[in-house]
Scaffold this active site. Structure first.
Site, PDB file in Angstrom:
ATOM      1  N   SER A 179       0.802  -1.223   0.000  1.00  0.00           N
ATOM      2  CA  SER A 179       0.000   0.000   0.000  1.00  0.00           C
ATOM      3  C   SER A 179       0.833   1.270   0.000  1.00  0.00           C
ATOM      4  CB  SER A 179      -0.941   0.018   1.209  1.00  0.00           C
ATOM      5  OG  SER A 179      -0.205  -0.035   2.422  1.00  0.00           O
TER       6      SER A 179
ATOM      7  N   ASP B  82      -4.215   7.928   7.776  1.00  0.00           N
ATOM      8  CA  ASP B  82      -5.036   7.019   8.562  1.00  0.00           C
ATOM      9  C   ASP B  82      -4.124   6.348   9.584  1.00  0.00           C
ATOM     10  OD1 ASP B  82      -3.684   5.022   7.156  1.00  0.00           O
ATOM     11  OD2 ASP B  82      -5.380   4.510   5.868  1.00  0.00           O
TER      12      ASP B  82
ATOM     13  N   HIS C 140      -0.972   4.842   7.198  1.00  0.00           N
ATOM     14  CA  HIS C 140      -0.365   5.425   6.006  1.00  0.00           C
ATOM     15  C   HIS C 140      -0.108   6.918   6.157  1.00  0.00           C
ATOM     16  CE1 HIS C 140      -2.768   1.879   4.684  1.00  0.00           C
ATOM     17  NE2 HIS C 140      -1.647   1.604   4.055  1.00  0.00           N
TER      18      HIS C 140
END
Length: 345
Positions: free
Chosen positions: A30, A320, A323
């Site tokens: 990610s 978040d 991240h």
């Protein structure tokens, strides 16, 4: 000393004039997925607001951030394009992938079992997509031009955090099979095989990214609430040890593989500095993320109907619970370009 974001972006534009890289080709999780998970069957997605609210047009793209991710900024620094498209995104074609493409999948890792946890794309499949891409590029450009692009491209690999936090420490299996050092060695062996596989396919300029201070992610600090919600030093120590193994791997492969130019890119120190001294970088909060309460939410839990998301993400190190924000990504990209990747400019 902190670098204002506007000056950083201007500096990246200046650097771009001198770039010697034909394309940026990305593998990972990610941290570098620009939207591939949008097009597979998984719960680990971010193709909805408030993700992407500070991206071009305020568009959620599948990037796990409020805006751009580090590879977007790196691409821009090398004079390519300001965003790297996801390979599985049908709105792009091979002409746009020729100067940069991401095969990354949020939630994946070096270990195949890691990708199984969230039903995402395993590393071996990312390599298969790359082989498919090579054929498309040769059909589009012709063999000679395509081979030139592929040999002059910069290949960036960024993953590993999920192997520890979503696999080894989270689910039974690997932790009973391996000690933590044995598991680190296991992952290092997979990384070595992957790099050698890329090399055999023509890659010569490769950046291997290490782990961040994963014990300082908001999610882990929230789990550590019994001890004051500080960073989990066990996880940070594992990250540092793993990075040293990667540094050693880079040295070995540079000696063994002719004409390879392999570098180790280490985000640990710059992120640690940002987290420990957020105000010096223009941040106000490094302990929780901007999205929702910022303590444990990511993906669908960081959704449009959550009323707690902050109004100004530039004040936060993390978007978040897992991240970084667009601003943090820009700083980390700048650090990478100025250090490990500078030799390719």
């Amino acid at each position: 000393m902190a670098i204002p974001l506007l000056l950083l972006l201007q500096f990246l534009q200046i650097l771009s004039v001198q770039a010697k890289v034909s394309s940026l080709i990305v593998f990972g999780d990610s941290s570098v997925d620009s939207g591939n998970n949008n097009h597979i069957s998984t719960m680990l997605k971010s193709d909805f607001v408030p993700y992407g609210r500070d991206f071009y047009g305020g568009k959620p793209t599948g990037r796990f951030s409020n805006g751009r991710i580090a590879t977007d900024f790196i691409s821009e620094a090398f004079g390519l394009k300001p965003t790297i498209p996801a390979y599985l995104d049908p709105t792009y074609n091979i002409s746009e992938f020729a100067s940069g493409v991401s095969f990354a999948s949020a939630g994946t890792g070096y270990d195949n079992l890691t990708s199984d946890v969230m039903s995402v794309i395993p590393l071996w499949k990312e390599l298969e997509y790359y082989k498919e891409y090579q054929m498309q590029l040769r059909s589009f450009l012709g063999d000679e031009k395509a081979n030139q692009v592929l040999s002059e491209a910069l290949y960036l690999i960024s993953m590993g955090t999920n192997d520890f936090l979503a696999n080894y420490y989270a689910v039974p299996g690997r932790s009973t099979q391996y000690s933590i050092e044995e598991y680190q060695n296991f992952l290092t062996g997979i990384a070595s095989d992957f790099i050698i596989g890329l090399y055999k396919l023509g890659a010569r300029k490769i950046s291997l990214t290490g782990l961040p201070p994963m014990g300082c992610l908001p999610l882990e600090r929230t789990r550590n609430f019994m001890y004051g919600s500080g960073c989990i030093e066990l996880y940070n120590n594992v990250a540092r040890d793993f990075n040293e193994k990667f540094r050693g791997l880079v040295d070995v492969l540079n000696r063994e593989l002719a004409q390879i130019d392999l570098v180790f890119s280490n985000p640990y120190d710059i992120l640690s500095e940002i987290i420990l001294n957020p105000y010096s970088f223009g941040f106000e909060n490094a302990a929780v993320g901007c999205c929702a309460t910022g303590m444990f939410e990511m993906g669908y839990m960081c959704g449009r109907y959550n009323p707690f998301t902050c109004t100004d993400a530039s004040k936060y190190v993390f978007w978040d619970s897992f991240h970084p924000t667009d601003k943090t990504n820009a700083i980390v990209a700048h650090h990478s370009v100025m250090n490990s990747l500078a030799k390719f400019l």
